[in-house]
Motif scaffolding. Structure first.
Motif, PDB file in Angstrom:
ATOM      1  N   UNK A 138       1.014  -0.414  -0.642  1.00  0.00           N
ATOM      2  CA  UNK A 138       0.281   0.428   0.036  1.00  0.00           C
ATOM      3  C   UNK A 138       0.582   1.170  -0.198  1.00  0.00           C
ATOM      4  N   UNK A 139       1.775   0.965   0.771  1.00  0.00           N
ATOM      5  CA  UNK A 139       2.632   2.750   0.826  1.00  0.00           C
ATOM      6  C   UNK A 139       3.966   2.744  -0.380  1.00  0.00           C
ATOM      7  N   UNK A 140       4.152   1.772  -1.111  1.00  0.00           N
ATOM      8  CA  UNK A 140       4.267   1.580  -2.210  1.00  0.00           C
ATOM      9  C   UNK A 140       3.233   2.394  -3.834  1.00  0.00           C
ATOM     10  N   UNK A 141       2.033   1.961  -2.977  1.00  0.00           N
ATOM     11  CA  UNK A 141       1.003   2.352  -4.406  1.00  0.00           C
ATOM     12  C   UNK A 141       1.221   3.715  -4.461  1.00  0.00           C
ATOM     13  N   UNK A 142       0.537   4.728  -3.031  1.00  0.00           N
ATOM     14  CA  UNK A 142       0.673   6.007  -2.414  1.00  0.00           C
ATOM     15  C   UNK A 142       2.085   6.442  -3.217  1.00  0.00           C
ATOM     16  N   UNK A 143       2.997   5.884  -2.914  1.00  0.00           N
ATOM     17  CA  UNK A 143       4.048   6.689  -3.709  1.00  0.00           C
ATOM     18  C   UNK A 143       4.593   6.810  -5.048  1.00  0.00           C
ATOM     19  N   UNK A 144       3.627   5.518  -5.736  1.00  0.00           N
ATOM     20  CA  UNK A 144       3.588   5.847  -7.187  1.00  0.00           C
ATOM     21  C   UNK A 144       2.429   6.888  -7.674  1.00  0.00           C
ATOM     22  N   UNK A 145       1.220   7.032  -6.794  1.00  0.00           N
ATOM     23  CA  UNK A 145       0.206   7.545  -7.150  1.00  0.00           C
ATOM     24  C   UNK A 145       0.455   9.247  -6.385  1.00  0.00           C
ATOM     25  N   UNK A 146       1.049   9.723  -5.509  1.00  0.00           N
ATOM     26  CA  UNK A 146       1.855  10.837  -4.972  1.00  0.00           C
ATOM     27  C   UNK A 146       2.862  11.488  -6.309  1.00  0.00           C
TER      28      UNK A 146
END
Length: 87
Positions: free
Chosen positions: A20-28
């Motif tokens: 989830x943290x990785x996905x958040x970083x991608x979205x950011x």
């Protein structure tokens, strides 16, 4: 025992939240790039951006009116159903 349990829970949470943290970083990152593109667009053609924003605002107003109409229609239907049930 409590420390071991807390440590296990913490490790499990870290493991589960890592994707989830990785996905958040991608979205950011994508949002940052979009902001940069919007800034570039605004600098190059502020009139184009303003007309686009005006068009988006008009479309959002239309959607808002549609939602309000649908809400009112649904409320009337619910009221009628409720009255029929009480008969």
């Amino acid at each position: 025992m409590n420390d071991e349990l807390l440590k296990s829970i913490s490790e499990l949470l870290d493991q589960k939240l890592a994707p989830l943290q990785q996905k958040i970083e991608v979205v950011d990152d994508k949002v940052s790039r979009l902001e940069e593109k919007m800034d570039t667009l605004a600098a190059e053609s502020p009139q184009g951006v303003m007309s686009l924003l005006h068009l988006l605002n008009k479309k959002l107003d239309e959607i808002k009116h549609d939602v309000e109409f649908t809400y009112q229609k649904t409320s009337r239907n619910e009221l009628e159903i409720n009255r029929l049930k009480q008969q």
